[in-house]
Motif scaffolding. Structure first.
Motif, PDB file in Angstrom:
ATOM      1  N   CYS A 397       0.830  -1.214   0.000  1.00  0.00           N
ATOM      2  CA  CYS A 397       0.000   0.000   0.000  1.00  0.00           C
ATOM      3  C   CYS A 397       0.860   1.257   0.000  1.00  0.00           C
ATOM      4  CB  CYS A 397      -0.917   0.008   1.221  1.00  0.00           C
ATOM      5  SG  CYS A 397      -2.366  -1.043   1.102  1.00  0.00           S
ATOM      6  N   VAL A 398       1.835   1.287   0.872  1.00  0.00           N
ATOM      7  CA  VAL A 398       2.690   2.475   0.980  1.00  0.00           C
ATOM      8  C   VAL A 398       3.432   2.709  -0.333  1.00  0.00           C
ATOM      9  CG1 VAL A 398       4.690   3.470   2.149  1.00  0.00           C
ATOM     10  CG2 VAL A 398       2.938   2.266   3.481  1.00  0.00           C
ATOM     11  N   ALA A 399       4.019   1.664  -0.903  1.00  0.00           N
ATOM     12  CA  ALA A 399       4.820   1.807  -2.121  1.00  0.00           C
ATOM     13  C   ALA A 399       3.969   2.257  -3.310  1.00  0.00           C
ATOM     14  CB  ALA A 399       5.517   0.489  -2.437  1.00  0.00           C
ATOM     15  N   THR A 400       2.835   1.610  -3.540  1.00  0.00           N
ATOM     16  CA  THR A 400       2.043   1.948  -4.724  1.00  0.00           C
ATOM     17  C   THR A 400       1.312   3.284  -4.580  1.00  0.00           C
ATOM     18  OG1 THR A 400       0.191   0.591  -3.895  1.00  0.00           O
ATOM     19  CG2 THR A 400       1.727  -0.452  -5.422  1.00  0.00           C
ATOM     20  N   SER A 401       0.989   3.679  -3.355  1.00  0.00           N
ATOM     21  CA  SER A 401       0.343   4.988  -3.178  1.00  0.00           C
ATOM     22  C   SER A 401       1.307   6.116  -3.532  1.00  0.00           C
ATOM     23  CB  SER A 401      -0.150   5.153  -1.740  1.00  0.00           C
ATOM     24  OG  SER A 401       0.933   5.200  -0.827  1.00  0.00           O
ATOM     25  N   LEU A 402       2.568   5.964  -3.182  1.00  0.00           N
ATOM     26  CA  LEU A 402       3.560   6.989  -3.532  1.00  0.00           C
ATOM     27  C   LEU A 402       3.733   7.075  -5.047  1.00  0.00           C
ATOM     28  CD1 LEU A 402       6.254   6.331  -0.757  1.00  0.00           C
ATOM     29  CD2 LEU A 402       4.491   8.111  -0.823  1.00  0.00           C
ATOM     30  N   ILE A 403       3.698   5.936  -5.723  1.00  0.00           N
ATOM     31  CA  ILE A 403       3.746   5.937  -7.185  1.00  0.00           C
ATOM     32  C   ILE A 403       2.519   6.660  -7.742  1.00  0.00           C
ATOM     33  CG2 ILE A 403       3.631   4.453  -9.234  1.00  0.00           C
ATOM     34  CD1 ILE A 403       5.260   2.374  -7.618  1.00  0.00           C
ATOM     35  N   GLY A 404       1.362   6.420  -7.136  1.00  0.00           N
ATOM     36  CA  GLY A 404       0.138   7.071  -7.579  1.00  0.00           C
ATOM     37  C   GLY A 404       0.189   8.580  -7.447  1.00  0.00           C
ATOM     38  N   PHE A 405       0.696   9.073  -6.312  1.00  0.00           N
ATOM     39  CA  PHE A 405       0.800  10.515  -6.103  1.00  0.00           C
ATOM     40  C   PHE A 405       1.606  11.177  -7.222  1.00  0.00           C
ATOM     41  CE2 PHE A 405      -0.065   9.839  -1.427  1.00  0.00           C
ATOM     42  CZ  PHE A 405      -1.172  10.674  -1.369  1.00  0.00           C
ATOM     43  N   VAL A 406       2.654  10.504  -7.668  1.00  0.00           N
ATOM     44  CA  VAL A 406       3.579  11.099  -8.630  1.00  0.00           C
ATOM     45  C   VAL A 406       3.080  10.987 -10.074  1.00  0.00           C
ATOM     46  CG1 VAL A 406       5.926  10.981  -9.577  1.00  0.00           C
ATOM     47  CG2 VAL A 406       5.563  10.699  -7.108  1.00  0.00           C
ATOM     48  N   PHE A 407       2.516   9.853 -10.433  1.00  0.00           N
ATOM     49  CA  PHE A 407       2.315   9.557 -11.855  1.00  0.00           C
ATOM     50  C   PHE A 407       0.872   9.610 -12.357  1.00  0.00           C
ATOM     51  CE2 PHE A 407       6.378   7.356 -10.955  1.00  0.00           C
ATOM     52  CZ  PHE A 407       7.175   8.037 -11.877  1.00  0.00           C
ATOM     53  N   VAL A 408      -0.132   9.566 -11.488  1.00  0.00           N
ATOM     54  CA  VAL A 408      -1.515   9.587 -11.980  1.00  0.00           C
ATOM     55  C   VAL A 408      -1.911  11.013 -12.368  1.00  0.00           C
ATOM     56  CG1 VAL A 408      -3.942   9.223 -11.389  1.00  0.00           C
ATOM     57  CG2 VAL A 408      -2.222   7.548 -10.677  1.00  0.00           C
ATOM     58  N   ASN A 409      -2.198  11.217 -13.651  1.00  0.00           N
ATOM     59  CA  ASN A 409      -2.606  12.531 -14.159  1.00  0.00           C
ATOM     60  C   ASN A 409      -3.560  12.312 -15.342  1.00  0.00           C
ATOM     61  OD1 ASN A 409      -2.902  15.116 -15.180  1.00  0.00           O
ATOM     62  ND2 ASN A 409      -0.754  15.661 -14.917  1.00  0.00           N
ATOM     63  N   PRO A 410      -4.850  12.059 -15.044  1.00  0.00           N
ATOM     64  CA  PRO A 410      -5.797  11.729 -16.118  1.00  0.00           C
ATOM     65  C   PRO A 410      -5.919  12.795 -17.195  1.00  0.00           C
ATOM     66  CG  PRO A 410      -6.723  11.196 -13.972  1.00  0.00           C
ATOM     67  CD  PRO A 410      -5.481  11.978 -13.714  1.00  0.00           C
ATOM     68  N   GLU A 411      -5.924  14.079 -16.806  1.00  0.00           N
ATOM     69  CA  GLU A 411      -6.078  15.138 -17.801  1.00  0.00           C
ATOM     70  C   GLU A 411      -4.951  15.101 -18.826  1.00  0.00           C
ATOM     71  OE1 GLU A 411      -8.515  16.341 -14.367  1.00  0.00           O
ATOM     72  OE2 GLU A 411      -6.434  15.672 -14.549  1.00  0.00           O
ATOM     73  N   ALA A 412      -3.716  14.936 -18.362  1.00  0.00           N
ATOM     74  CA  ALA A 412      -2.570  14.904 -19.280  1.00  0.00           C
ATOM     75  C   ALA A 412      -2.644  13.699 -20.210  1.00  0.00           C
ATOM     76  CB  ALA A 412      -1.268  14.875 -18.484  1.00  0.00           C
ATOM     77  N   SER A 413      -3.028  12.554 -19.660  1.00  0.00           N
ATOM     78  CA  SER A 413      -3.123  11.348 -20.489  1.00  0.00           C
ATOM     79  C   SER A 413      -4.236  11.465 -21.519  1.00  0.00           C
ATOM     80  CB  SER A 413      -3.362  10.122 -19.598  1.00  0.00           C
ATOM     81  OG  SER A 413      -2.231   9.870 -18.776  1.00  0.00           O
ATOM     82  N   LYS A 414      -5.375  12.022 -21.119  1.00  0.00           N
ATOM     83  CA  LYS A 414      -6.487  12.161 -22.057  1.00  0.00           C
ATOM     84  C   LYS A 414      -6.124  13.120 -23.184  1.00  0.00           C
ATOM     85  CE  LYS A 414     -11.439  13.082 -22.342  1.00  0.00           C
ATOM     86  NZ  LYS A 414     -12.678  13.371 -21.598  1.00  0.00           N
TER      87      LYS A 414
END
Length: 439
Positions: A397-414
């Motif tokens: 949980c800790v590891a993947t949440s930190l990845i999420g904070f950095v890389f999830v950006n739906p607007e940019a991907s869309k």
């Protein structure tokens, strides 16, 4: 359904039926954990062997999800959901009458093949009735079918097991699948809502290479949090009932009720989180924060609570409460992960990419139950084995949440995908023009 003229009423009837679909789906998943103790006794199974049987459920789960997802781009959701429910019934009925280890493997593998596509298909069917900015709430309602399935499976299936036998519990679920099929055949219908934007048009130029979609950073980071959630979730419905029985020393009936309480924490978390996310988006907050940031935050806090239960708390009831909240907080990703994928993907590939997202994420369930079984069998005491399994979940949980904070950006991907679709259309138009000139 055609008799109903109010589209909004139709949309919510379909949504409620899909929620019931998920109730049965997750009762099917939970039953193995509910009957674990008598089943292991009758068949002489060790914890490691039981863990392998539980994990076998996911052997075809992901492959089936992807296959159905591609078919769903071209075949009606109504037909595909009927097929899924039919497979569930076929998988459950044999165990109502006889039992053996090979039959148990066969039943769980077949059930996994039928249930792999269930959640993404249910959401895909729902999204045909609601536009992007109104999908969080119906998605949360459908996911509450998941919660309701786990909630009632504890006391209901335990009652059936105690009063009759664990075989009877499988019979009850087989009948439930058949009843739902009748209701869906009569009331189910296809929605007409199309996605906005350049991706709405059909045709080969509206489709992008799948390797490009899958390697998108928003898709991957979002999927990793979903993967971690499914890791925890598979441990919950496979091992938590026996944890309450063998480690917390609750009786069979009390363990069933306690499992209901354990899963009940999910309801305010998922409904409340989905509502907050939708309100934030309506107020103009970017999806990067309203969906991606909220998911990352709850996954991180969930991991911290799980680790606290393992390392900082010894009082049994408090430990159980921390585990319950910690295991349920990440489940917001069951709703928001799919809405993120639906938001960013070209409309012609939405169903297949939602299924790929689910298929990749649910591979966590292929590993987690077997690993927990190995921990329990190899530890000095069952309690220590469970703690090792919970520790792994918390760290993930800790590891993947930190990845999420950095890389999830739906607007940019869309924006990126729309730009690429428009480039493909321009290239296609130029090629067509050149052909016309040559002719």
């Amino acid at each position: 359904m055609a008799r109903l003229k109010n589209t909004k009423t139709q949309a919510w009837i379909v949504t409620l039926l899909l929620a019931v679909f998920m109730v049965i789906n997750f009762m099917d998943k939970a039953i193995l954990g509910i009957v674990a103790v008598p089943l292991m006794t009758d068949l002489g199974l060790s914890p490691a062997e039981f863990g392998m049987i539980a994990s076998s459920f996911f052997l075809l789960f992901s492959i089936s999800a992807i296959g159905f997802g591609f078919v769903a781009d071209r075949v009606s959701s109504k037909k595909l959901l009927l097929v899924c429910a039919g497979i569930w019934g076929v998988a459950q009925f044999p165990l109502a009458f006889v039992a053996s280890v090979p039959l148990l493997y066969f039943s769980r593998i077949l059930l996994g093949a039928g249930e792999g596509p269930a959640y993404p298909l249910a959401l895909h069917a729902c999204y045909k009735w609601f536009p992007n900015d109104k999908r969080n709430l119906p998605s949360a309602v459908i996911f509450q079918g998941v919660t309701a399935g786990l909630l009632i499976s504890g006391p209901l299936l335990t009652f059936v097991v105690v009063k009759w036998s664990w075989h009877a519990a499988f019979f009850v679920l087989g009948v439930a699948s058949l009843v739902w099929m009748l209701l869906w055949a009569y009331f189910g219908a296809e929605g007409k809502v199309a996605d906005n934007g350049a991706e709405r048009e059909k045709g080969d130029e509206s489709r992008l290479p799948y390797w490009l979609l899958i390697t998108d950073r928003t898709f991957l980071a979002n999927m990793l949090m979903y993967w971690t959630t499914y890791w925890i979730f598979s441990v919950m419905f496979t091992w938590v009932p026996s944890y309450m029985n063998n480690v917390m020393h609750y009786g069979a009936t009390e363990a069933g009720w306690m499992f209901m309480v354990f899963t009940a924490f999910n309801i305010p978390i998922v409904l409340g989180g989905s509502w907050v996310s939708q309100k934030l988006m309506k107020r103009g907050l970017a999806s990067r924060y309203a969906r991606g940031g909220l998911t990352s935050c709850l996954v991180l806090v969930g991991g911290a609570l799980i680790l606290s239960a393992v390392y900082l708390v010894e009082q049994p009831l408090l430990k159980l409460i921390l585990l319950a909240i910690g295991c349920n907080l990440p489940q917001i990703s069951f709703v928001l992960s799919s809405t993120i994928v639906a938001e960013i993907m070209p409309g012609a590939q939405r169903s297949s990419m939602m299924s790929i997202n689910s298929a990749l994420a649910t591979t966590g369930g292929l590993i987690a139950p077997a690993l927990m079984g190995a921990f329990i069998q190899g530890a000095a005491t069952p309690g220590l084995g469970y703690d090792q399994g919970f520790m792994v979940a918390g760290l993930l949980c800790v590891a993947t949440s930190l990845i999420g904070f950095v890389f999830v950006n739906p607007e940019a991907s869309k924006r990126r995908f729309i730009r690429l679709v428009e480039m493909r259309r321009s290239q296609s138009a130029s090629s067509s023009a050149r052909v016309m000139v040559i002719r």
